[in-house]
Design a protein around this motif. Structure first.
Motif, PDB file in Angstrom:
ATOM      1  N   GLU A  64       0.813  -1.223   0.000  1.00  0.00           N
ATOM      2  CA  GLU A  64       0.000   0.000   0.000  1.00  0.00           C
ATOM      3  C   GLU A  64       0.844   1.269   0.000  1.00  0.00           C
ATOM      4  O   GLU A  64       0.388   2.335  -0.379  1.00  0.00           O
ATOM      5  CB  GLU A  64      -0.855   0.014   1.274  1.00  0.00           C
ATOM      6  N   HIS A  65       2.065   1.124   0.508  1.00  0.00           N
ATOM      7  CA  HIS A  65       2.965   2.289   0.619  1.00  0.00           C
ATOM      8  C   HIS A  65       4.296   1.944  -0.043  1.00  0.00           C
ATOM      9  O   HIS A  65       5.270   1.635   0.655  1.00  0.00           O
ATOM     10  CB  HIS A  65       3.216   2.655   2.084  1.00  0.00           C
ATOM     11  N   PRO A  66       4.340   1.967  -1.378  1.00  0.00           N
ATOM     12  CA  PRO A  66       5.604   1.632  -2.041  1.00  0.00           C
ATOM     13  C   PRO A  66       6.704   2.644  -1.687  1.00  0.00           C
ATOM     14  O   PRO A  66       6.399   3.786  -1.323  1.00  0.00           O
ATOM     15  CB  PRO A  66       5.251   1.704  -3.527  1.00  0.00           C
ATOM     16  N   LEU A  67       7.942   2.211  -1.806  1.00  0.00           N
ATOM     17  CA  LEU A  67       9.076   3.073  -1.453  1.00  0.00           C
ATOM     18  C   LEU A  67       9.069   4.352  -2.305  1.00  0.00           C
ATOM     19  O   LEU A  67       9.047   4.288  -3.530  1.00  0.00           O
ATOM     20  CB  LEU A  67      10.382   2.302  -1.677  1.00  0.00           C
ATOM     21  N   LEU A  68       9.068   5.506  -1.638  1.00  0.00           N
ATOM     22  CA  LEU A  68       8.992   6.778  -2.369  1.00  0.00           C
ATOM     23  C   LEU A  68      10.358   7.397  -2.649  1.00  0.00           C
ATOM     24  O   LEU A  68      10.523   8.139  -3.609  1.00  0.00           O
ATOM     25  CB  LEU A  68       8.158   7.790  -1.576  1.00  0.00           C
ATOM     26  N   TYR A  69      11.320   7.123  -1.762  1.00  0.00           N
ATOM     27  CA  TYR A  69      12.638   7.754  -1.927  1.00  0.00           C
ATOM     28  C   TYR A  69      13.733   6.708  -1.831  1.00  0.00           C
ATOM     29  O   TYR A  69      13.700   5.857  -0.944  1.00  0.00           O
ATOM     30  CB  TYR A  69      12.859   8.809  -0.820  1.00  0.00           C
ATOM     31  N   ARG A  70      14.691   6.811  -2.723  1.00  0.00           N
ATOM     32  CA  ARG A  70      15.838   5.902  -2.637  1.00  0.00           C
ATOM     33  C   ARG A  70      16.666   6.292  -1.422  1.00  0.00           C
ATOM     34  O   ARG A  70      16.627   7.463  -0.999  1.00  0.00           O
ATOM     35  CB  ARG A  70      16.663   5.993  -3.925  1.00  0.00           C
ATOM     36  N   PRO A  71      17.437   5.363  -0.857  1.00  0.00           N
ATOM     37  CA  PRO A  71      18.304   5.729   0.260  1.00  0.00           C
ATOM     38  C   PRO A  71      19.340   6.760  -0.206  1.00  0.00           C
ATOM     39  O   PRO A  71      19.813   6.691  -1.344  1.00  0.00           O
ATOM     40  CB  PRO A  71      18.999   4.413   0.618  1.00  0.00           C
ATOM     41  N   PHE A  72      19.629   7.730   0.633  1.00  0.00           N
ATOM     42  CA  PHE A  72      20.640   8.728   0.242  1.00  0.00           C
ATOM     43  C   PHE A  72      21.417   9.200   1.460  1.00  0.00           C
ATOM     44  O   PHE A  72      20.950   9.075   2.592  1.00  0.00           O
ATOM     45  CB  PHE A  72      19.978   9.921  -0.471  1.00  0.00           C
ATOM     46  N   LYS A  73      22.612   9.734   1.162  1.00  0.00           N
ATOM     47  CA  LYS A  73      23.437  10.282   2.219  1.00  0.00           C
ATOM     48  C   LYS A  73      22.952  11.706   2.472  1.00  0.00           C
ATOM     49  O   LYS A  73      22.863  12.502   1.526  1.00  0.00           O
ATOM     50  CB  LYS A  73      24.885  10.311   1.734  1.00  0.00           C
ATOM     51  N   PHE A  74      22.651  12.023   3.724  1.00  0.00           N
ATOM     52  CA  PHE A  74      22.084  13.331   4.010  1.00  0.00           C
ATOM     53  C   PHE A  74      22.980  14.460   3.500  1.00  0.00           C
ATOM     54  O   PHE A  74      22.499  15.421   2.903  1.00  0.00           O
ATOM     55  CB  PHE A  74      21.817  13.512   5.508  1.00  0.00           C
ATOM     56  N   ALA A  75      24.293  14.316   3.726  1.00  0.00           N
ATOM     57  CA  ALA A  75      25.216  15.397   3.352  1.00  0.00           C
ATOM     58  C   ALA A  75      25.155  15.657   1.841  1.00  0.00           C
ATOM     59  O   ALA A  75      25.234  16.810   1.390  1.00  0.00           O
ATOM     60  CB  ALA A  75      26.629  15.053   3.789  1.00  0.00           C
ATOM     61  N   ASP A  76      24.998  14.575   1.056  1.00  0.00           N
ATOM     62  CA  ASP A  76      24.932  14.745  -0.402  1.00  0.00           C
ATOM     63  C   ASP A  76      23.645  15.462  -0.795  1.00  0.00           C
ATOM     64  O   ASP A  76      23.628  16.322  -1.674  1.00  0.00           O
ATOM     65  CB  ASP A  76      24.981  13.383  -1.105  1.00  0.00           C
ATOM     66  N   TYR A  77      22.567  15.097  -0.119  1.00  0.00           N
ATOM     67  CA  TYR A  77      21.283  15.763  -0.396  1.00  0.00           C
ATOM     68  C   TYR A  77      21.375  17.248  -0.045  1.00  0.00           C
ATOM     69  O   TYR A  77      20.929  18.113  -0.802  1.00  0.00           O
ATOM     70  CB  TYR A  77      20.159  15.094   0.402  1.00  0.00           C
ATOM     71  N   PHE A  78      21.992  17.533   1.086  1.00  0.00           N
ATOM     72  CA  PHE A  78      22.094  18.924   1.514  1.00  0.00           C
ATOM     73  C   PHE A  78      22.938  19.733   0.516  1.00  0.00           C
ATOM     74  O   PHE A  78      22.570  20.848   0.146  1.00  0.00           O
ATOM     75  CB  PHE A  78      22.685  18.994   2.935  1.00  0.00           C
ATOM     76  N   SER A  79      24.040  19.135   0.047  1.00  0.00           N
ATOM     77  CA  SER A  79      24.871  19.839  -0.949  1.00  0.00           C
ATOM     78  C   SER A  79      24.069  20.070  -2.226  1.00  0.00           C
ATOM     79  O   SER A  79      24.153  21.135  -2.847  1.00  0.00           O
ATOM     80  CB  SER A  79      26.105  19.029  -1.346  1.00  0.00           C
ATOM     81  N   TYR A  80      23.299  19.062  -2.604  1.00  0.00           N
ATOM     82  CA  TYR A  80      22.462  19.213  -3.802  1.00  0.00           C
ATOM     83  C   TYR A  80      21.517  20.394  -3.619  1.00  0.00           C
ATOM     84  O   TYR A  80      21.387  21.250  -4.481  1.00  0.00           O
ATOM     85  CB  TYR A  80      21.659  17.928  -4.061  1.00  0.00           C
ATOM     86  N   PHE A  81      20.887  20.459  -2.457  1.00  0.00           N
ATOM     87  CA  PHE A  81      19.941  21.548  -2.209  1.00  0.00           C
ATOM     88  C   PHE A  81      20.649  22.899  -2.263  1.00  0.00           C
ATOM     89  O   PHE A  81      20.177  23.835  -2.905  1.00  0.00           O
ATOM     90  CB  PHE A  81      19.244  21.376  -0.856  1.00  0.00           C
ATOM     91  N   VAL A  82      21.800  22.990  -1.597  1.00  0.00           N
ATOM     92  CA  VAL A  82      22.499  24.279  -1.527  1.00  0.00           C
ATOM     93  C   VAL A  82      22.898  24.748  -2.926  1.00  0.00           C
ATOM     94  O   VAL A  82      22.842  25.934  -3.237  1.00  0.00           O
ATOM     95  CB  VAL A  82      23.722  24.178  -0.579  1.00  0.00           C
ATOM     96  N   SER A  83      23.263  23.816  -3.823  1.00  0.00           N
ATOM     97  CA  SER A  83      23.650  24.303  -5.144  1.00  0.00           C
ATOM     98  C   SER A  83      22.482  24.478  -6.103  1.00  0.00           C
ATOM     99  O   SER A  83      22.627  25.169  -7.105  1.00  0.00           O
ATOM    100  CB  SER A  83      24.772  23.455  -5.768  1.00  0.00           C
ATOM    101  N   ASN A  84      21.336  23.898  -5.807  1.00  0.00           N
ATOM    102  CA  ASN A  84      20.196  24.051  -6.734  1.00  0.00           C
ATOM    103  C   ASN A  84      19.050  24.879  -6.186  1.00  0.00           C
ATOM    104  O   ASN A  84      18.280  25.451  -6.944  1.00  0.00           O
ATOM    105  CB  ASN A  84      19.653  22.681  -7.123  1.00  0.00           C
ATOM    106  N   LEU A  85      18.930  24.896  -4.861  1.00  0.00           N
ATOM    107  CA  LEU A  85      17.855  25.620  -4.183  1.00  0.00           C
ATOM    108  C   LEU A  85      16.481  25.349  -4.794  1.00  0.00           C
ATOM    109  O   LEU A  85      15.635  26.242  -4.856  1.00  0.00           O
ATOM    110  CB  LEU A  85      18.135  27.134  -4.179  1.00  0.00           C
ATOM    111  N   SER A  86      16.277  24.122  -5.297  1.00  0.00           N
ATOM    112  CA  SER A  86      14.972  23.877  -5.926  1.00  0.00           C
ATOM    113  C   SER A  86      13.900  23.658  -4.865  1.00  0.00           C
ATOM    114  O   SER A  86      14.174  23.169  -3.769  1.00  0.00           O
ATOM    115  CB  SER A  86      15.034  22.710  -6.898  1.00  0.00           C
ATOM    116  N   ASP A  87      12.706  24.023  -5.258  1.00  0.00           N
ATOM    117  CA  ASP A  87      11.557  23.961  -4.367  1.00  0.00           C
ATOM    118  C   ASP A  87      11.252  22.537  -3.925  1.00  0.00           C
ATOM    119  O   ASP A  87      10.923  22.289  -2.780  1.00  0.00           O
ATOM    120  CB  ASP A  87      10.347  24.509  -5.145  1.00  0.00           C
ATOM    121  N   ASP A  88      11.351  21.614  -4.885  1.00  0.00           N
ATOM    122  CA  ASP A  88      11.022  20.224  -4.586  1.00  0.00           C
ATOM    123  C   ASP A  88      12.276  19.380  -4.556  1.00  0.00           C
ATOM    124  O   ASP A  88      12.340  18.308  -5.156  1.00  0.00           O
ATOM    125  CB  ASP A  88      10.054  19.683  -5.644  1.00  0.00           C
TER     126      ASP A  88
END
Ligand SMILES: O=C(O)CCC(=O)C(=O)O
Ligand SMILES: [Fe+2]
Length: 318
Positions: free
Chosen positions: A285-309
């Motif tokens: 009923e609740h399929p996996l929505l997000y792949r596993p990721f390293k938080f630091a990599d996600y944060f760097s991605y956000f800081v360089s893209n600043l995308s809303d989603d």
């Protein structure tokens, strides 16, 4: 925008917490409280927390007085606080949000970290504010962990996962000032965002300004009563809960004649920590929505893209 949000209000009274926590047979009131917390995070991604007596009003008031004296320091003193990590250095006069000023302090729960900060700002020392910063951060971090524990318990997730989450978390304290806007069209205090960390606890002076987006997509003002804290779910917790919890989008809009002061304690996954949906929350009923990721990599991605989603783009499986 004059709509007022109706977000859940939850009371953490000393008795309910003492009777339930860490005992081998948690009582019904504790269990009911855990459900309320989880439901608020599922339905709204935030709630107002009242009557938490481990963080007394007097400590919040002392903290706000100290923060005001910090922002009252000369500009050249404040700009001495520089740190290559994003959101740490003193920020003021940012063209996008000129009303906003802030400092970000890592691990103010460690006395030396709080002392390094106050010594830089007040070379003669400011032991009283140092102690307040340290005590407040420690109490807010303890509260964040308790809220996370409640969520885990309510989802019936094994305790060792909660223990691992605590081991893998650090704290980040952000102190903020919002100046009074000079004209109607320049009243944005903080741009719309979701917090990227796991969970945030906010405290503010009496000047309102926090707004959230409802499920229907409307901006609504959160009226924060005196003595209340605001708890906000961030992207890391949303991913960990396989999207069951909402990372609510919020911003600050300034009105009126008084300056706003606020501070927030962010519970942040450690450098290197992996964010992976809890197995218990993934099924047909609740399929996996997000792949596993390293938080630091996600944060760097956000800081360089600043995308809303950012979370959907970076780790979404769809
Ligand atoms: O000042 C506030 O109340 C909100 C601050 C905030 O959302 C943040 O620092 O992420
Ligand atoms: Fe935020």
């Amino acid at each position: 925008m004059d709509r007022t949000a109706t977000i859940p209000v939850i009371e953490f009274s000393g008795e309910d917490i003492k009777n339930g926590r860490s005992s081998s047979s948690p009582d019904q009131r504790w269990k009911a409280l855990c459900s309320k917390v989880r439901e608020a995070c599922e339905s709204h991604g935030c709630f107002l927390l009242m009557r938490y007596d481990k963080i007394p009003t007097s400590l919040c008031e002392d903290m706000l007085v100290g923060i005001k004296s910090l922002f009252d320091l000369p500009e050249e003193t404040k700009t001495k606080y520089q740190n290559p990590k994003p959101y740490r250095s003193y920020q003021g006069k940012c063209p996008v949000v000129p009303l906003h000023e802030s400092f970000g302090i890592d691990d103010a729960t460690r006395l030396e970290a709080a002392r390094d900060f106050t010594h830089l700002m007040w070379p003669q020392g400011n032991p009283a504010f140092c102690e307040i910063l340290n005590m407040m951060s420690s109490k807010m971090l303890e509260l964040s962990f308790m809220i996370l524990e409640m969520i885990f318990e309510s989802f019936d997730i094994e305790e060792k996962k909660y223990e691992a989450l605590v081991r893998d978390s650090v704290s980040f304290l952000r102190v903020m000032k919002y100046k009074v806007p000079t004209s109607e069209d320049q009243n944005l205090g903080l741009v719309a965002h979701t917090d990227k960390n796991a969970i945030t606890i906010l405290c503010q002076n009496e000047v309102q300004g926090l707004e959230i987006v409802t499920k229907e997509g409307h901006w609504e003002q959160v009226v924060v009563p005196k003595d209340a804290l605001v708890v906000i779910v961030g992207d890391a917790l949303k991913a960990w809960s396989n999207g069951r919890l909402v990372a609510v989008k919020h911003r600050v809009v300034m009105k009126g004649e008084k300056e706003r002061y606020s501070f927030g304690l962010f519970t942040v996954p450690k450098e290197g920590a992996m964010i992976e949906a809890a197995r218990e929350l993934v099924d047909n009923e609740h399929p996996l929505l997000y792949r596993p990721f390293k938080f630091a990599d996600y944060f760097s991605y956000f800081v360089s893209n600043l995308s809303d989603d950012a979370l959907e783009i970076y780790a979404g499986q769809a």
